[in-house]
Design a protein around this motif. Sequence first.
Motif, PDB file in Angstrom:
ATOM      1  N   LEU A  58      21.948  39.747  48.873  1.00 24.44           N
ATOM      2  CA  LEU A  58      22.040  40.717  47.790  1.00 24.44           C
ATOM      3  C   LEU A  58      23.416  40.620  47.157  1.00 24.44           C
ATOM      4  CD1 LEU A  58      20.399  43.813  49.498  1.00 24.44           C
ATOM      5  CD2 LEU A  58      19.441  42.485  47.627  1.00 24.44           C
ATOM      6  N   GLU A  59      23.446  40.673  45.822  1.00 22.27           N
ATOM      7  CA  GLU A  59      24.717  40.617  45.095  1.00 22.27           C
ATOM      8  C   GLU A  59      24.737  41.730  44.058  1.00 22.27           C
ATOM      9  OE1 GLU A  59      25.752  36.548  43.577  1.00 22.27           O
ATOM     10  OE2 GLU A  59      23.701  36.168  44.266  1.00 22.27           O
ATOM     11  N   LEU A  60      25.872  42.398  43.939  1.00 22.13           N
ATOM     12  CA  LEU A  60      26.089  43.345  42.851  1.00 22.13           C
ATOM     13  C   LEU A  60      26.672  42.532  41.707  1.00 22.13           C
ATOM     14  CD1 LEU A  60      26.192  46.185  41.649  1.00 22.13           C
ATOM     15  CD2 LEU A  60      28.382  46.506  42.794  1.00 22.13           C
ATOM     16  N   LEU A  61      25.856  42.264  40.679  1.00 23.59           N
ATOM     17  CA  LEU A  61      26.307  41.420  39.581  1.00 23.59           C
ATOM     18  C   LEU A  61      27.266  42.151  38.664  1.00 23.59           C
ATOM     19  CD1 LEU A  61      22.992  39.596  38.649  1.00 23.59           C
ATOM     20  CD2 LEU A  61      24.845  38.817  40.146  1.00 23.59           C
ATOM     21  N   ASP A  62      26.905  43.368  38.278  1.00 26.15           N
ATOM     22  CA  ASP A  62      27.757  44.127  37.385  1.00 26.15           C
ATOM     23  C   ASP A  62      27.247  45.557  37.290  1.00 26.15           C
ATOM     24  OD1 ASP A  62      25.504  44.000  35.684  1.00 26.15           O
ATOM     25  OD2 ASP A  62      26.346  42.354  34.531  1.00 26.15           O
ATOM     26  N   ASP A  63      28.007  46.372  36.644  1.00 30.26           N
ATOM     27  CA  ASP A  63      27.559  47.709  36.294  1.00 30.26           C
ATOM     28  C   ASP A  63      28.057  47.983  34.895  1.00 30.26           C
ATOM     29  OD1 ASP A  63      30.023  49.650  36.353  1.00 30.26           O
ATOM     30  OD2 ASP A  63      30.232  48.403  38.139  1.00 30.26           O
ATOM     31  N   GLY A  64      27.297  48.729  34.179  1.00 26.15           N
ATOM     32  CA  GLY A  64      27.693  49.025  32.819  1.00 26.15           C
ATOM     33  C   GLY A  64      26.570  49.686  32.060  1.00 26.15           C
ATOM     34  N   PRO A  65      26.767  49.887  30.780  1.00 26.12           N
ATOM     35  CA  PRO A  65      25.752  50.556  29.983  1.00 26.12           C
ATOM     36  C   PRO A  65      24.511  49.681  29.833  1.00 26.12           C
ATOM     37  CG  PRO A  65      27.540  49.786  28.588  1.00 26.12           C
ATOM     38  CD  PRO A  65      27.927  49.493  29.999  1.00 26.12           C
ATOM     39  N   GLY A  66      23.392  50.354  29.749  1.00 26.25           N
ATOM     40  CA  GLY A  66      22.113  49.682  29.523  1.00 26.25           C
ATOM     41  C   GLY A  66      21.254  50.571  28.661  1.00 26.25           C
ATOM     42  N   GLU A  67      20.015  50.188  28.495  1.00 27.40           N
ATOM     43  CA  GLU A  67      19.093  51.001  27.702  1.00 27.40           C
ATOM     44  C   GLU A  67      18.896  52.342  28.387  1.00 27.40           C
ATOM     45  OE1 GLU A  67      14.958  49.967  26.121  1.00 27.40           O
ATOM     46  OE2 GLU A  67      16.067  48.074  26.015  1.00 27.40           O
ATOM     47  N   GLY A  68      19.320  53.410  27.791  1.00 28.20           N
ATOM     48  CA  GLY A  68      19.101  54.746  28.330  1.00 28.20           C
ATOM     49  C   GLY A  68      20.151  55.228  29.316  1.00 28.20           C
ATOM     50  N   PHE A  83      23.526  49.743  37.558  1.00 29.42           N
ATOM     51  CA  PHE A  83      24.012  48.678  38.418  1.00 29.42           C
ATOM     52  C   PHE A  83      22.959  47.580  38.359  1.00 29.42           C
ATOM     53  CE2 PHE A  83      25.586  52.578  40.504  1.00 29.42           C
ATOM     54  CZ  PHE A  83      26.947  52.329  40.434  1.00 29.42           C
ATOM     55  N   ARG A  84      23.392  46.331  38.237  1.00 27.95           N
ATOM     56  CA  ARG A  84      22.451  45.207  38.223  1.00 27.95           C
ATOM     57  C   ARG A  84      22.673  44.412  39.502  1.00 27.95           C
ATOM     58  NH1 ARG A  84      22.126  39.938  35.042  1.00 27.95           N
ATOM     59  NH2 ARG A  84      24.354  40.246  34.913  1.00 27.95           N
ATOM     60  N   LEU A  85      21.608  44.297  40.310  1.00 25.13           N
ATOM     61  CA  LEU A  85      21.682  43.592  41.572  1.00 25.13           C
ATOM     62  C   LEU A  85      20.788  42.357  41.536  1.00 25.13           C
ATOM     63  CD1 LEU A  85      22.333  46.653  42.222  1.00 25.13           C
ATOM     64  CD2 LEU A  85      21.638  46.125  44.527  1.00 25.13           C
ATOM     65  N   LYS A  86      21.196  41.324  42.239  1.00 19.00           N
ATOM     66  CA  LYS A  86      20.391  40.113  42.366  1.00 19.00           C
ATOM     67  C   LYS A  86      20.047  39.925  43.834  1.00 19.00           C
ATOM     68  CE  LYS A  86      20.547  35.099  41.728  1.00 19.00           C
ATOM     69  NZ  LYS A  86      21.426  33.978  41.346  1.00 19.00           N
ATOM     70  N   ARG A  87      18.761  39.674  44.094  1.00 20.19           N
ATOM     71  CA  ARG A  87      18.296  39.417  45.459  1.00 20.19           C
ATOM     72  C   ARG A  87      17.787  37.984  45.537  1.00 20.19           C
ATOM     73  NH1 ARG A  87      12.649  40.385  48.102  1.00 20.19           N
ATOM     74  NH2 ARG A  87      13.159  40.025  50.262  1.00 20.19           N
ATOM     75  N   THR A  88      18.273  37.245  46.525  1.00 20.36           N
ATOM     76  CA  THR A  88      17.717  35.945  46.845  1.00 20.36           C
ATOM     77  C   THR A  88      17.035  36.116  48.196  1.00 20.36           C
ATOM     78  OG1 THR A  88      19.523  34.853  45.668  1.00 20.36           O
ATOM     79  CG2 THR A  88      18.196  33.489  47.145  1.00 20.36           C
ATOM     80  N   ALA A  89      15.701  36.076  48.199  1.00 21.70           N
ATOM     81  CA  ALA A  89      14.918  36.310  49.408  1.00 21.70           C
ATOM     82  C   ALA A  89      15.059  35.128  50.367  1.00 21.70           C
ATOM     83  CB  ALA A  89      13.448  36.517  49.037  1.00 21.70           C
ATOM     84  N   PRO A  90      14.709  35.331  51.628  1.00 16.57           N
ATOM     85  CA  PRO A  90      14.792  34.229  52.592  1.00 16.57           C
ATOM     86  C   PRO A  90      14.000  32.981  52.169  1.00 16.57           C
ATOM     87  CG  PRO A  90      14.530  36.301  53.756  1.00 16.57           C
ATOM     88  CD  PRO A  90      14.366  36.596  52.287  1.00 16.57           C
ATOM     89  N   ASP A  91      12.946  33.151  51.372  1.00 18.69           N
ATOM     90  CA  ASP A  91      12.166  31.990  50.911  1.00 18.69           C
ATOM     91  C   ASP A  91      12.762  31.330  49.665  1.00 18.69           C
ATOM     92  OD1 ASP A  91      11.521  33.657  48.795  1.00 18.69           O
ATOM     93  OD2 ASP A  91       9.369  33.668  49.178  1.00 18.69           O
ATOM     94  N   GLY A  92      13.892  31.860  49.168  1.00 13.94           N
ATOM     95  CA  GLY A  92      14.562  31.284  48.008  1.00 13.94           C
ATOM     96  C   GLY A  92      14.191  31.921  46.678  1.00 13.94           C
ATOM     97  N   SER A  93      13.151  32.756  46.638  1.00 10.79           N
ATOM     98  CA  SER A  93      12.781  33.421  45.382  1.00 10.79           C
ATOM     99  C   SER A  93      13.865  34.431  45.006  1.00 10.79           C
ATOM    100  CB  SER A  93      11.416  34.101  45.508  1.00 10.79           C
ATOM    101  OG  SER A  93      11.445  35.089  46.515  1.00 10.79           O
TER     102      SER A  93
END
Length: 184
Positions: A140-150, A154-164
Amino acid sequence: MKGFVLVLLVLAGLPGALPGEDPAAAGLDEVLARYAEARGGLQKLRAMKGCKMTGTITLAEDGVAMPLVVWRKRPDRLRVETTLAGVTSIQACNDRQAWWLVPAYGPAAREMPPERESAFRRQADFADPLAAGKKKAGRLELLDDGPGEGGRFFRLKRTAPDGSEALYWIDAGSCTASGTSCIG
């Protein structure tokens, strides 16, 4: 040299970063803890046997939005219903098989093709990947935080054990999930 020492002193005093800890990792741990608490706490999440979720799915290819109903039940059973132009399609899996009922393909339920079944089964894992712990979640990675729609997210990226890979948008105020997107 004085500028270098000043920078070190300022960095050492940043809130949320413990000595020897990466500030980004401390931020991720805090976001995950707040997310779990907003969902009732880790004990309640781990004790859940099933759930029903409703929402809207927007297809990336053409921007078409449609209602979505998802049922999940331990251990990794999943049923997804989508409705487009008054026609409901169903996809489901259990521990033995995955099938779908897509009216455009005919009136009967069919076994899901292996390439589609593999992707669908990845979604059937009942444990919430953001609350499952790092071993089960993968990376799991915290990519960034900031304004978004509404609001702010926080935007997080998950790389699962299978690579997805998947992206998650977590509302900064309520710390609840507001969106997910598969990558690739």
